[in-house]
Design an enzyme around this catalytic site. Sequence first.
Site, mmCIF file in Angstrom:
data_model
loop_
_atom_site.group_PDB
_atom_site.id
_atom_site.type_symbol
_atom_site.label_atom_id
_atom_site.label_comp_id
_atom_site.label_asym_id
_atom_site.label_seq_id
_atom_site.Cartn_x
_atom_site.Cartn_y
_atom_site.Cartn_z
ATOM 1 N N ARG A 57 0.831 -1.194 0.000
ATOM 2 C CA ARG A 57 0.000 0.000 0.000
ATOM 3 C C ARG A 57 0.868 1.248 0.000
ATOM 4 N NH1 ARG A 57 -3.023 -0.267 5.928
ATOM 5 N NH2 ARG A 57 -1.124 -0.129 7.159
ATOM 6 N N ASP B 146 -5.065 4.750 16.772
ATOM 7 C CA ASP B 146 -3.948 4.214 15.973
ATOM 8 C C ASP B 146 -4.363 3.995 14.522
ATOM 9 O OD1 ASP B 146 -5.445 2.187 17.570
ATOM 10 O OD2 ASP B 146 -4.473 0.794 16.198
HETATM 11 P P1 AMP Z 1 -5.915 -2.705 14.204
HETATM 12 O O1 AMP Z 1 -6.856 -3.844 14.055
HETATM 13 O O2 AMP Z 1 -5.525 -2.129 12.887
HETATM 14 O O3 AMP Z 1 -6.378 -1.632 15.151
HETATM 15 O O4 AMP Z 1 -4.564 -3.347 14.792
HETATM 16 C C1 AMP Z 1 -4.095 -3.180 16.080
HETATM 17 C C2 AMP Z 1 -2.662 -3.616 16.164
HETATM 18 O O5 AMP Z 1 -2.552 -5.033 15.950
HETATM 19 C C3 AMP Z 1 -1.718 -2.968 15.178
HETATM 20 O O6 AMP Z 1 -0.533 -2.674 15.846
HETATM 21 C C4 AMP Z 1 -1.551 -4.042 14.123
HETATM 22 O O7 AMP Z 1 -0.359 -3.884 13.431
HETATM 23 C C5 AMP Z 1 -1.566 -5.305 14.956
HETATM 24 N N1 AMP Z 1 -1.925 -6.532 14.206
HETATM 25 C C6 AMP Z 1 -3.134 -6.866 13.706
HETATM 26 N N2 AMP Z 1 -3.077 -8.074 13.084
HETATM 27 C C7 AMP Z 1 -1.816 -8.524 13.197
HETATM 28 C C8 AMP Z 1 -1.096 -9.706 12.760
HETATM 29 N N3 AMP Z 1 -1.693 -10.704 12.094
HETATM 30 N N4 AMP Z 1 0.208 -9.806 13.076
HETATM 31 C C9 AMP Z 1 0.823 -8.837 13.748
HETATM 32 N N5 AMP Z 1 0.231 -7.724 14.195
HETATM 33 C C10 AMP Z 1 -1.072 -7.543 13.917
HETATM 34 MG MG MG Z 2 -4.434 -0.661 12.569
#
Ligand code: AMP
Ligand code: MG
Length: 513
Positions: free
Chosen positions: A191, A268
Amino acid sequence: MNIKHIKQPFLKKFPGDFSNNPMQRNTPKVLFATIKPAGFEKPRLIAFNEDLSEKIGLGKFEEKDLNFLVGSLLPENIQTYATAYAGHQFGNWAGQLGDGRAILAGEITDANGKKTEIQWKGAGATPYSRHADGRAVLRSSVREYLMSEAMYHLGIPTTRALSLAFTGEDVIRDMMYNGNPQYEQGAVVIRTAESFLRFGHFELLYAQEEYKLLQDLVDFTIENYFPEIVSSGHQRYKDFFENVCTRTADLIVEWCRVGFVHGVMNTDNMSILGLTIDYGPYSMMDEYNLSFTPNTTDLPGRRYAFGKQGQISHWNLWKLASALQPIIKDEKFLENTLKNFGVYFWDAHDKMLCKKFGLDGLKKEDEEFFGTWQVLMQELQLDHTLFFNQLEKITADTDIKEHFSPVAYTVLNEEKLRILQDFIVKYQSRLHLNSISKEDSLELMSKTNPKFILRNYLLYECIEEIGKGKTELLTKLTQALENPYKELFPEYSVKRPSSYDNTAGCSTLSCSS
Ligand code: AMP
Ligand code: MG
């Protein structure tokens, strides 16, 4: 592709952890940690965005570039990295988060000097993966790839997607969090964005009391991404916060225009540039419903529901204001700016609604008119997009019941029909107050109301097909989303088929991806 032209100004400018250590940990006092993508040996290309590649200066794709698309081939001169950020998730402080599965390559410059950051999503674990695997599955990658491009073509600020490829590796996911884990095909999306900086980057430095670094990051952000700010000294920081508020409000109003529900508006996931970022359990809204949330995790409180997105972005800006207070050092100013946010947002929102209705300007009585419309939409369960398309087509001899029944998710009985007819009469008398011609009014409507939106059920079907090795629907949907204000495929400008009403991954989505 010209991958050797990728530069890394962020990595050169800010303190980082250069250990390349993949161990998951807190990294205080730095903004990033260098980390290599996992490396996948058998990638397979699903889609490549040629126009975007040319536009940002990466040029043409050749077979040999495939390994770059999944992070297995890296230009010699770069050190790939993941950035550290924090955030408030579902209203609570979550501490350090960071790029858990996004890895940055750096920045490419186009012929006009415009810079674009490039990152892989799903290319492997980073120090910020927090016990997860850093991978992404096909379904979430297709959703990110297509929806970010759909938003771009709708004219909405967003990160974009350059490529979509299978990694050749399976990953295990418990999609509905119900103790039923399954293997799914892994995929990587590249992206792009002018910058991936989020509110959470600023919140992290504030929480660590790294005020000097915080100021440096604000300076860097203004200098690179806010050319409209020309003031100096202290005023510059105030203007910055005001600009972030305005860009955020404008963005959410745009989401409301097309019925986009982000689903996880944690701080975030809020871009400091006012871009739509992090396409997870989002959804375009089919039937109009202020309390619609696509995210199963959000169901108990519906914090991130369609009708709350303005309010939530305001809440998120409060958190950003707290983080910037040590730099701005003027609480009264921050409070006033936040107070003005609500006024600005609703004014912009109502002006947007005026355009959807083909009205040339906002009048005092319109607030009541819009209120009546909201009740109508919810009571009759009308499709948000198709309602406006049908409104445009009304003529003196339109049979209202026949005209609107195909775009309602409930039967239009006599009582409902009466409410609708009353509303149409009100609308027509409001149109008489327009100072623009009927043609101009219709043109305004057709520029504001998309004919095609990327509905969840279409994404669901597309993901199923790609999983079976077919890409016809992907090609068709790509054409449709590139022309959202035209009706290229009438079969996609219809309401959601009822067979999808309760399909997991379609009517509701989990964060598992
Ligand atoms: P979000 O769902 O975008 O709010 O994600 C919250 C946090 O979890 C962020 O720091 C993401 O990078 C991390 N994250 C979500 N899925 C994964 C994954 N499969 N492996 C590593 N980090 C993850
Ligand atoms: Mg996120």
